[in-house]
Motif scaffolding. Structure first.
Motif, PDB file in Angstrom:
ATOM      1  N   LYS A   1       0.850  -1.187   0.000  1.00 41.80           N
ATOM      2  CA  LYS A   1       0.000   0.000   0.000  1.00 41.80           C
ATOM      3  C   LYS A   1       0.895   1.250   0.000  1.00 41.80           C
ATOM      4  O   LYS A   1       1.775   1.392   0.851  1.00 41.80           O
ATOM      5  N   ILE A   2       0.648   2.119  -0.979  1.00 42.98           N
ATOM      6  CA  ILE A   2       1.454   3.331  -1.148  1.00 42.98           C
ATOM      7  C   ILE A   2       0.617   4.535  -0.748  1.00 42.98           C
ATOM      8  O   ILE A   2      -0.540   4.679  -1.175  1.00 42.98           O
TER       9      ILE A   2
ATOM     10  N   GLY B   1      -2.641  10.769  -9.142  1.00 44.88           N
ATOM     11  CA  GLY B   1      -3.455  10.629 -10.345  1.00 44.88           C
ATOM     12  C   GLY B   1      -2.792   9.765 -11.393  1.00 44.88           C
ATOM     13  O   GLY B   1      -3.468   8.999 -12.101  1.00 44.88           O
ATOM     14  N   PHE B   2      -1.470   9.841 -11.502  1.00 49.60           N
ATOM     15  CA  PHE B   2      -0.759   9.035 -12.498  1.00 49.60           C
ATOM     16  C   PHE B   2      -0.585   7.592 -12.022  1.00 49.60           C
ATOM     17  O   PHE B   2      -0.891   6.645 -12.760  1.00 49.60           O
ATOM     18  N   LEU B   3      -0.100   7.402 -10.791  1.00 55.33           N
ATOM     19  CA  LEU B   3       0.228   6.054 -10.328  1.00 55.33           C
ATOM     20  C   LEU B   3      -1.001   5.178 -10.124  1.00 55.33           C
ATOM     21  O   LEU B   3      -0.911   3.946 -10.243  1.00 55.33           O
ATOM     22  N   LYS B   4      -2.159   5.781  -9.850  1.00 48.90           N
ATOM     23  CA  LYS B   4      -3.353   4.946  -9.625  1.00 48.90           C
ATOM     24  C   LYS B   4      -3.776   4.224 -10.907  1.00 48.90           C
ATOM     25  O   LYS B   4      -4.546   3.254 -10.851  1.00 48.90           O
ATOM     26  N   ASN B   5      -3.247   4.684 -12.042  1.00 50.49           N
ATOM     27  CA  ASN B   5      -3.521   3.970 -13.293  1.00 50.49           C
ATOM     28  C   ASN B   5      -2.756   2.655 -13.377  1.00 50.49           C
ATOM     29  O   ASN B   5      -3.081   1.806 -14.212  1.00 50.49           O
ATOM     30  N   TYR B   6      -1.741   2.491 -12.527  1.00 50.46           N
ATOM     31  CA  TYR B   6      -0.882   1.304 -12.577  1.00 50.46           C
ATOM     32  C   TYR B   6      -0.853   0.535 -11.263  1.00 50.46           C
ATOM     33  O   TYR B   6      -0.235  -0.532 -11.190  1.00 50.46           O
ATOM     34  N   HIS B   7      -1.511   1.078 -10.224  1.00 53.30           N
ATOM     35  CA  HIS B   7      -1.456   0.452  -8.905  1.00 53.30           C
ATOM     36  C   HIS B   7      -2.720   0.846  -8.140  1.00 53.30           C
ATOM     37  O   HIS B   7      -2.985   2.041  -7.936  1.00 53.30           O
ATOM     38  N   THR B   8      -3.486  -0.134  -7.710  1.00 57.37           N
ATOM     39  CA  THR B   8      -4.767   0.178  -7.058  1.00 57.37           C
ATOM     40  C   THR B   8      -4.640   0.392  -5.552  1.00 57.37           C
ATOM     41  O   THR B   8      -5.467   1.093  -4.955  1.00 57.37           O
ATOM     42  N   ALA B   9      -3.597  -0.165  -4.949  1.00 57.39           N
ATOM     43  CA  ALA B   9      -3.432  -0.035  -3.494  1.00 57.39           C
ATOM     44  C   ALA B   9      -2.712   1.277  -3.179  1.00 57.39           C
ATOM     45  O   ALA B   9      -1.565   1.294  -2.705  1.00 57.39           O
ATOM     46  N   ILE B  10      -3.374   2.374  -3.449  1.00 57.81           N
ATOM     47  CA  ILE B  10      -2.735   3.684  -3.308  1.00 57.81           C
ATOM     48  C   ILE B  10      -3.758   4.699  -2.808  1.00 57.81           C
ATOM     49  O   ILE B  10      -4.957   4.630  -3.149  1.00 57.81           O
ATOM     50  N   ASP B  11      -3.311   5.616  -1.982  1.00 58.50           N
ATOM     51  CA  ASP B  11      -4.173   6.670  -1.458  1.00 58.50           C
ATOM     52  C   ASP B  11      -3.310   7.914  -1.265  1.00 58.50           C
ATOM     53  O   ASP B  11      -2.096   7.878  -1.481  1.00 58.50           O
ATOM     54  N   TYR B  12      -3.931   9.007  -0.851  1.00 62.14           N
ATOM     55  CA  TYR B  12      -3.151  10.225  -0.616  1.00 62.14           C
ATOM     56  C   TYR B  12      -3.535  10.851   0.712  1.00 62.14           C
ATOM     57  O   TYR B  12      -4.607  10.584   1.267  1.00 62.14           O
ATOM     58  N   TYR B  13      -2.639  11.709   1.204  1.00 58.51           N
ATOM     59  CA  TYR B  13      -2.815  12.315   2.530  1.00 58.51           C
ATOM     60  C   TYR B  13      -2.261  13.738   2.494  1.00 58.51           C
ATOM     61  O   TYR B  13      -1.127  13.963   2.065  1.00 58.51           O
ATOM     62  N   ILE B  14      -3.071  14.679   2.937  1.00 61.04           N
ATOM     63  CA  ILE B  14      -2.642  16.071   3.086  1.00 61.04           C
ATOM     64  C   ILE B  14      -2.765  16.427   4.567  1.00 61.04           C
ATOM     65  O   ILE B  14      -3.847  16.289   5.139  1.00 61.04           O
TER      66      ILE B  14
ATOM     67  N   TRP C   1      -1.246   7.366  11.042  1.00 57.63           N
ATOM     68  CA  TRP C   1      -2.379   6.974  10.194  1.00 57.63           C
ATOM     69  C   TRP C   1      -1.924   5.997   9.123  1.00 57.63           C
ATOM     70  O   TRP C   1      -2.603   5.000   8.834  1.00 57.63           O
ATOM     71  N   ALA C   2      -0.763   6.264   8.538  1.00 58.60           N
ATOM     72  CA  ALA C   2      -0.238   5.381   7.491  1.00 58.60           C
ATOM     73  C   ALA C   2       0.038   3.985   8.050  1.00 58.60           C
ATOM     74  O   ALA C   2      -0.355   2.974   7.448  1.00 58.60           O
ATOM     75  N   ALA C   3       0.703   3.933   9.210  1.00 65.20           N
ATOM     76  CA  ALA C   3       1.045   2.637   9.807  1.00 65.20           C
ATOM     77  C   ALA C   3      -0.203   1.858  10.205  1.00 65.20           C
ATOM     78  O   ALA C   3      -0.297   0.646   9.958  1.00 65.20           O
ATOM     79  N   GLU C   4      -1.149   2.555  10.806  1.00 66.56           N
ATOM     80  CA  GLU C   4      -2.379   1.891  11.251  1.00 66.56           C
ATOM     81  C   GLU C   4      -3.205   1.357  10.093  1.00 66.56           C
ATOM     82  O   GLU C   4      -3.970   0.401  10.255  1.00 66.56           O
ATOM     83  N   ASN C   5      -3.058   1.969   8.933  1.00 67.59           N
ATOM     84  CA  ASN C   5      -3.847   1.552   7.776  1.00 67.59           C
ATOM     85  C   ASN C   5      -3.062   0.699   6.783  1.00 67.59           C
ATOM     86  O   ASN C   5      -3.507   0.489   5.657  1.00 67.59           O
ATOM     87  N   GLY C   6      -1.909   0.205   7.222  1.00 67.16           N
ATOM     88  CA  GLY C   6      -1.194  -0.786   6.441  1.00 67.16           C
ATOM     89  C   GLY C   6      -0.337  -0.269   5.305  1.00 67.16           C
ATOM     90  O   GLY C   6       0.087  -1.048   4.443  1.00 67.16           O
ATOM     91  N   PHE C   7      -0.040   1.023   5.281  1.00 65.60           N
ATOM     92  CA  PHE C   7       0.827   1.571   4.240  1.00 65.60           C
ATOM     93  C   PHE C   7       2.286   1.301   4.600  1.00 65.60           C
ATOM     94  O   PHE C   7       2.694   1.526   5.746  1.00 65.60           O
ATOM     95  N   THR C   8       3.056   0.836   3.635  1.00 63.95           N
ATOM     96  CA  THR C   8       4.464   0.540   3.905  1.00 63.95           C
ATOM     97  C   THR C   8       5.410   1.425   3.097  1.00 63.95           C
ATOM     98  O   THR C   8       6.628   1.327   3.256  1.00 63.95           O
ATOM     99  N   LEU C   9       4.855   2.266   2.230  1.00 68.10           N
ATOM    100  CA  LEU C   9       5.669   3.220   1.481  1.00 68.10           C
ATOM    101  C   LEU C   9       4.939   4.551   1.386  1.00 68.10           C
ATOM    102  O   LEU C   9       3.768   4.589   0.983  1.00 68.10           O
TER     103      LEU C   9
END
Length: 579
Positions: free
Chosen positions: A93-94, A113-126, A143-151
Motif C-alpha cells: 500500500k502506497i 493521479g498518475f500512479l493509480k492507473n498502474y497500482h490500485t493499493a494507493i491513497d493520498y494524505y494532506i 495513520w499510514a502505519a495503522e492503515n497498512g501503508f508501507t511506502l
C-alpha cells in the motif's frame, strides 16, 4: 500622532548594456539570422542568448530538452523502491503525502493521479495546516502505519524530517522524499531522497518546484517501466501551476516544463482546472501571471480556510459537475481568505505606523494570537508593499507562535532566520520565504535578534523598492513585431521577467485621466513627430497633478496589448514615472 515617513522613491536599476566586442558580434549575428532589429538582438544577448541555436531553444522549447531524471541523486533507488511496492506478487500500500499549499497539492494530484492507473493499493494524505502543521507529521505517519501503508512518497516536504522518517521506519514504513527545499546538515534515512539542492546531487538544474521533483520521479518510472511518456505529459498542467505559484525561477528546465504545461492548460485543461478557470472569469489564453493571481490563490485557499484535501479533489475531479461543485466551494474559501487578508493587513500596518521603533527598524516582526494562520504569509507580503524590508508575521498555533517570513529582492531571509535558530523549534524555506515555530515567550527575544542579524547583513539599497530596467527604448521601436517577439520570450517569471523599458523626454498630448479614483491613464509622445502611445499606471492616480503640458518626464513600463470593443492596440503598463 507619529509622523509617517514618505514612501521611498523607487530605484531604477538599468541592466548592463551589451558592450564587449563578443557581445556586439552576437548582436550583429542575431540581427541577421533571426531577422530582428538590433534592439531586440541586444535584449536577447542581455539574457545570455548569443547564437541562433540558443535563440531557437529559447523561443521554441522542446520536451527533449528535459534532463535525464536518473542524473538526480537517489533516483535509481527511488524507482527500484517504487517498483518493489508495485510488484504483482506482493503489492504494497502506497501513500502519496504532500504539503497543503499549491506546490504540495498539485504534486499529490499529479503523482496519485498518475500512479493509480498502474497500482490500485494507493491513497493520498494532506496534513491539516492547523492540527498537524507543516511537513511530515506524527499523525500522518501513525495513520499510514495503522492503515497498512508501507511506502510513503513525500512531496514538497520531508528534507528536514529526520526524526519523523526514523519513527516511520521503526513502524515499518519507508519513505521516498521528493523535495526542493534546502537540506539541513543531515539527510533523512529514507529509501530515497530526491532533492536537487542536496550538496551531493549532480543534477544539472537545481531550481525545480516540489511538483517538478515529483514529475522527475514519474519521468524516471516511465522510462524504467517502458511507459509511453505521452501518458505522463498531460500532467504538466499541474507542474506549470506549481512553478507559477511557488515563485521558482523560470529558467532552464522549469521554463520547458512551464511552457508545455501552459499549452495543456490553454488547449486541454483537466476538468478541475477548467472549472477553476471558469470561476476565476478568464476568457483569454492564460499566462504565468494569470496562474499566479487567478488559480494559485484559489487552490491555496482550500488549505488556508479549511482543508487542502478539497484542492486535490478538485484537481482529480473527472466529471464537470463534480469539478464545478469543488471549484465553487474553493472560490468561497478564497473570498473568505480575502476578507481575512484585508482585515489583518490593516491591523498589521496600523501596529507599525503607531510604533516609532517599528517605523525606523530594518525588519518587521509582528504577533497577534488571533490572526488567521492561513493568511499570515500573504499579510507579510502586503506589509512589504508598504514597508520594504524583511517581514515576519506570527500568530498562535497549538500554544506556539507560528510565523511566515517574506523578504525583499537581494536579501536571504532564510539565512537570517537560521542565525536565530536557538530561539526556534522548527524552521524551513527559501531565500525569499520561510516558515517557523517558536515558544510564544521567545517572540521578543527573536524580534530583537532578527533585527540585529538583518541590520548587520542587509544593504541600504535592499530597503528601497527597485525596478529592473532591461533597456532604454525609443517609441519608434515599439510596434506589433516587437510585441510578437516579446510575447514569445515567455513564459515570464523570476530570472526571466517580462522586459521593462525606459523612455526619457516624453510629454503629455492630452489631460491625464484618473480611473476609479486611483489609477492613471495618459497619452504621451516622444519627440515632436513621434508616435503617441497610451500608458496605464495602476495606483498612479496621485501622479496626475505632477504632470504638466510642455514638461517632459521619464517613464518605465512594459509593452502590453489592449483589446477593447474588438479594437487591438499596444499600450504601456507603467511601472514608474519620474518628473
Amino acid at each position: 500622532m507619529i509622523a509617517q515617513p514618505p514612501p521611498p522613491q523607487k530605484r531604477w536599476i538599468s541592466k548592463t548594456f551589451p558592450s564587449s566586442a563578443e557581445q556586439w558580434s552576437a548582436i550583429e549575428s542575431l540581427t541577421q539570422s533571426l531577422n530582428v532589429s538590433p534592439f531586440l538582438a541586444a535584449l536577447l544577448v542581455q539574457r545570455g542568448i548569443h547564437t541562433f541555436d540558443e535563440a531557437r531553444s529559447f523561443f521554441r522549447p522542446e520536451i527533449g530538452h528535459l534532463h535525464d531524471p536518473f542524473a538526480m541523486k537517489d533516483m535509481d533507488r527511488a524507482v527500484k523502491r517504487l517498483q518493489r511496492a508495485m510488484r504483482t506478487e506482493q503489492p504494497e500500500k502506497i501513500l502519496v503525502y504532500g504539503d497543503y499549499d499549491v506546490d504540495g497539492t498539485t504534486s499529490v494530484a499529479m503523482v496519485y493521479g498518475f500512479l493509480k492507473n498502474y497500482h490500485t493499493a494507493i491513497d493520498y494524505y494532506i496534513p491539516d495546516r492547523y492540527k498537524e502543521g507543516y511537513g511530515i507529521s506524527q499523525q500522518g505517519i501513525q495513520w499510514a502505519a495503522e492503515n497498512g501503508f508501507t511506502l510513503i512518497i513525500a512531496l514538497d516536504c520531508g528534507i528536514k524530517s529526520i526524526d519523523r522518517v526514523a519513527e516511520a521506519k521503526a513502524l515499518g514504513v519507508d519513505f521516498i522524499i521528493c523535495d526542493h527545499h534546502r537540506p539541513g546538515l543531515d539527510i533523512p534515512d529514507a529509501a530515497a531522497v530526491l532533492d536537487p539542492k542536496r550538496d551531493d546531487c549532480a543534477y544539472p538544474y537545481k531550481e525545480l518546484s516540489g511538483c517538478g521533483v515529483g514529475f522527475k520521479l514519474l519521468h524516471a518510472f516511465c522510462l524504467r517501466q517502458q511507459i509511453d511518456l505521452g501518458e505522463l505529459y498531460p500532467y504538466l498542467d499541474l507542474v506549470a501551476v506549481s512553478i507559477a505559484s511557488d515563485i521558482v525561477p523560470l529558467t532552464g528546465e522549469n521554463r520547458v516544463l512551464a511552457y508545455f504545461g501552459l499549452k495543456y492548460i490553454n488547449s486541454s485543461p483537466r476538468t478541475g482546472l477548467k472549472a477553476l478557470i471558469k470561476i476565476a472569469g478568464f476568457s483569454r489564453e492564460l499566462d504565468i501571471t494569470n496562474v499566479v493571481f487567478g488559480l494559485g490563490p484559489r487552490i491555496n485557499a482550500a488549505g488556508r480556510i479549511q482543508h487542502a484535501k478539497a484542492a486535490v479533489q478538485l484537481l482529480l475531479a473527472e466529471s464537470e459537475e463534480e469539478a464545478d461543485a469543488f471549484a465553487m466551494a474553493i472560490n468561497k474559501h478564497n473570498n473568505s481568505r480575502r476578507e481575512f487578508d484585508s482585515t489583518i493587513t490593516e491591523q498589521a500596518l496600523s501596529m507599525i505606523r503607531q510604533n516609532e521603533t517599528m517605523l525606523t527598524a530594518k525588519t518587521t516582526v509582528l504577533y497577534d494570537a488571533n490572526w488567521h494562520k492561513g493568511v499570515i504569509g500573504i499579510v507579510a507580503s502586503r506589509c512589504i508593499e508598504h514597508f520594504h524590508r524583511p517581514t515576519i508575521i506570527l500568530t498562535q498555533s497549538h500554544d506556539k507562535a507560528a510565523g511566515s517570513a517574506r523578504s525583499v529582492p537581494g536579501f536571504d531571509v532564510y539565512e537570517a532566520i537560521e542565525e536565530c535558530a536557538d530561539l526556534l523549534e522548527q524552521f524551513g524555506g527559501h531565500t525569499f520565504a520561510a516558515g517557523m515555530t517558536m515558544p510564544v515567550d521567545n517572540i521578543d527575544a527573536f524580534r530583537q535578534k532578527f533585527e540585529e542579524v538583518v541590520s548587520r547583513k542587509i544593504k541600504e539599497e535592499h530597503l528601497t523598492p527597485l525596478i529592473d530596467i532591461d533597456l532604454p527604448i525609443d517609441f519608434s521601436e515599439i510596434n506589433d513585431k516587437l510585441f510578437r517577439i516579446l510575447r514569445q520570450m515567455g513564459p515570464f517569471g523570476p530570472h526571466n521577467m517580462q522586459p521593462v523599458f525606459m523612455t526619457e523626454d516624453v510629454y503629455l498630448v492630452s489631460d491625464p485621466v484618473i480611473m476609479k479614483e486611483k489609477h492613471l491613464k495618459i497619452s504621451v509622445r516622444q519627440g515632436r513627430t513621434g508616435h503617441t502611445l497610451t500608458g496605464v499606471g495602476f495606483g498612479f492616480g496621485h501622479m496626475a497633478d505632477q504632470l504638466r503640458y510642455g514638461k517632459t518626464f521619464s517613464i518605465c513600463y512594459q509593452v502590453e496589448q489592449n483589446v477593447y470593443n474588438g479594437n487591438v492596440s499596444l499600450q504601456l503598463m507603467l511601472k514608474d514615472i519620474r518628473c
